[in-house]
Design an enzyme around this catalytic site. Structure first.
Site, PDB file in Angstrom:
ATOM      1  N   ASP A   1       0.897  -1.269  -0.002  1.00 42.58           N
ATOM      2  CA  ASP A   1      -0.168  -0.069   0.138  1.00 42.58           C
ATOM      3  C   ASP A   1       0.993   1.167   0.022  1.00 42.58           C
ATOM      4  OD1 ASP A   1      -2.138  -1.804   0.218  1.00 42.58           O
ATOM      5  OD2 ASP A   1      -2.268  -1.565   2.420  1.00 42.58           O
TER       6      ASP A   1
HETATM    7  N1  URA Z   1      -1.296  -6.068   3.860  1.00 41.51           N
HETATM    8  C1  URA Z   1      -1.641  -4.825   3.977  1.00 41.51           C
HETATM    9  O1  URA Z   1      -2.544  -4.448   4.664  1.00 41.51           O
HETATM   10  N2  URA Z   1      -0.956  -3.538   3.153  1.00 41.51           N
HETATM   11  C2  URA Z   1       0.161  -4.040   2.492  1.00 41.51           C
HETATM   12  O2  URA Z   1       0.777  -2.933   1.891  1.00 41.51           O
HETATM   13  C3  URA Z   1       0.594  -5.398   2.773  1.00 41.51           C
HETATM   14  C4  URA Z   1       0.181  -6.350   3.219  1.00 41.51           C
END
Ligand code: URA
Length: 228
Positions: free
Chosen positions: A101
Site C-alpha cells: 500500500d
Molecule cells: N497488507 C496490507 O494490509 N498492506 C500492505 O501494504 C501489505 C500487506
C-alpha cells in the site's frame, strides 16, 4: 514471444523504433525477412536485425526499500511511483512482485521475469512474507490465537491461512503470512478489533531487506534461485 517484443528485449529500441526496422525489411528470422511484429519467435529461431544476430537480455531481479507515500505502480498518480528510485535502462519492463500500500514501507521485489513472479505469488507456493506491524491497541491473547488459526475477512468465503505471530512489545509484532490478499494485514487486525498504525515488510521467502530507505540493489543468484 512476439517479434517486436523480442527486438525490444534484445536491443535498446522501443516498439515504435522496432516497427520502423520491420517495415524497412531489416529483420529476419532464420534468414527470412519478416515485417509483421506480431509474428511469434520460438526458442530455436535466430533473429537478426541488419544482419546482426539478437540475443535476449538476461532477466533482472531487484529489491528496494519502499518509502511511505509512494506507489507500487509504473506511473505517478496520487503519489510518486517507486520506479522513480530505480536508475536502470528500460525500467518500464519491470514489474513489482506483490505490491505494498502507499503508506506501507519496506521490502519490494521487482523483475521483468513473469514466470519468477508467478512462482512467488501463486497461492500454492506458500511463500512467507514477514511484516513488522505497529498496532493501535495492545494485542490480546485471544486475538493472537484467532490470527494464528485464521480469521474471516469481509468478502471472502474462507478464513485466512494460519499466521505466525512474534510479539515484540505491547503494540508491535512480527506477523508471518503466506497469502497476499488486498490489504490483508490491515484487514486481519481489523477482524480482531485492532487497527494497524504502521506497516513495514521485512522479508519475502529467504530475501531480507538490507538497504536503506529509498535504495535498491540487484538480487544475488542465491536469492533469485531460492524461489525455485
Ligand atoms: N497488507 C496490507 O494490509 N498492506 C500492505 O501494504 C501489505 C500487506
Amino acid at each position: 514471444m512476439r517479434l517486436d517484443k523480442f527486438i525490444c528485449k534484445s536491443t535498446e529500441l522501443n516498439r515504435t523504433e522496432a516497427s520502423v526496422f520491420l517495415q524497412n525489411r531489416q529483420v529476419t528470422i532464420d534468414n527470412e525477412i519478416f515485417t509483421n511484429g506480431a509474428v511469434q519467435v520460438h526458442e530455436n529461431n535466430v533473429v537478426a536485425l541488419e544482419d546482426m544476430t539478437l540475443t535476449l537480455r538476461p532477466f533482472r531481479y531487484l529489491l528496494m526499500h519502499k518509502p511511505a507515500s509512494t506507489l507500487c505502480s509504473n506511473v505517478d498518480e496520487k503519489y510518486p511511483s517507486i520506479f522513480n528510485f530505480i536508475n536502470v535502462n528500460k525500467k518500464s519492463e519491470l514489474h513489482v512482485v506483490g505490491r505494498l500500500d502507499a503508506d506501507t514501507t519496506g521490502l519490494v521485489l521487482m523483475t521483468d521475469d513473469g514466470s519468477w513472479t508467478y512462482k512467488i505469488i501463486t497461492p500454492g507456493a506458500q511463500c512467507e512474507k514477514v511484516y513488522r506491524v505497529y498496532l493501535r491497541d495492545e494485542l490480546t491473547v485471544d486475538a493472537v490465537i484467532k490470527l494464528e488459526k485464521g480469521v474471516m475477512l469481509q468478502g471472502l468465503d474462507e478464513p485466512t491461512l494460519p499466521a505466525k505471530i512474534e510479539i515484540l512489545s505491547a503494540n508491535e509484532v512480527l506477523l508471518t503470512i503466506t497469502q497476499g490478499k488486498f490489504h490483508q494485514v490491515k484487514r486481519m487486525f481489523r477482524a480482531v478489533g485492532n487497527r494497524v498504525r504502521r506497516l513495514h515488510r521485512e522479508k519475502i521467502g529467504q530475501v531480507s531487506l538490507d538497504v536503506e530507505l529509498g535504495e535498491w540493489r540487484y538480487l544475488t543468484d542465491i536469492e533469485i534461485n531460492s524461489f525455485y
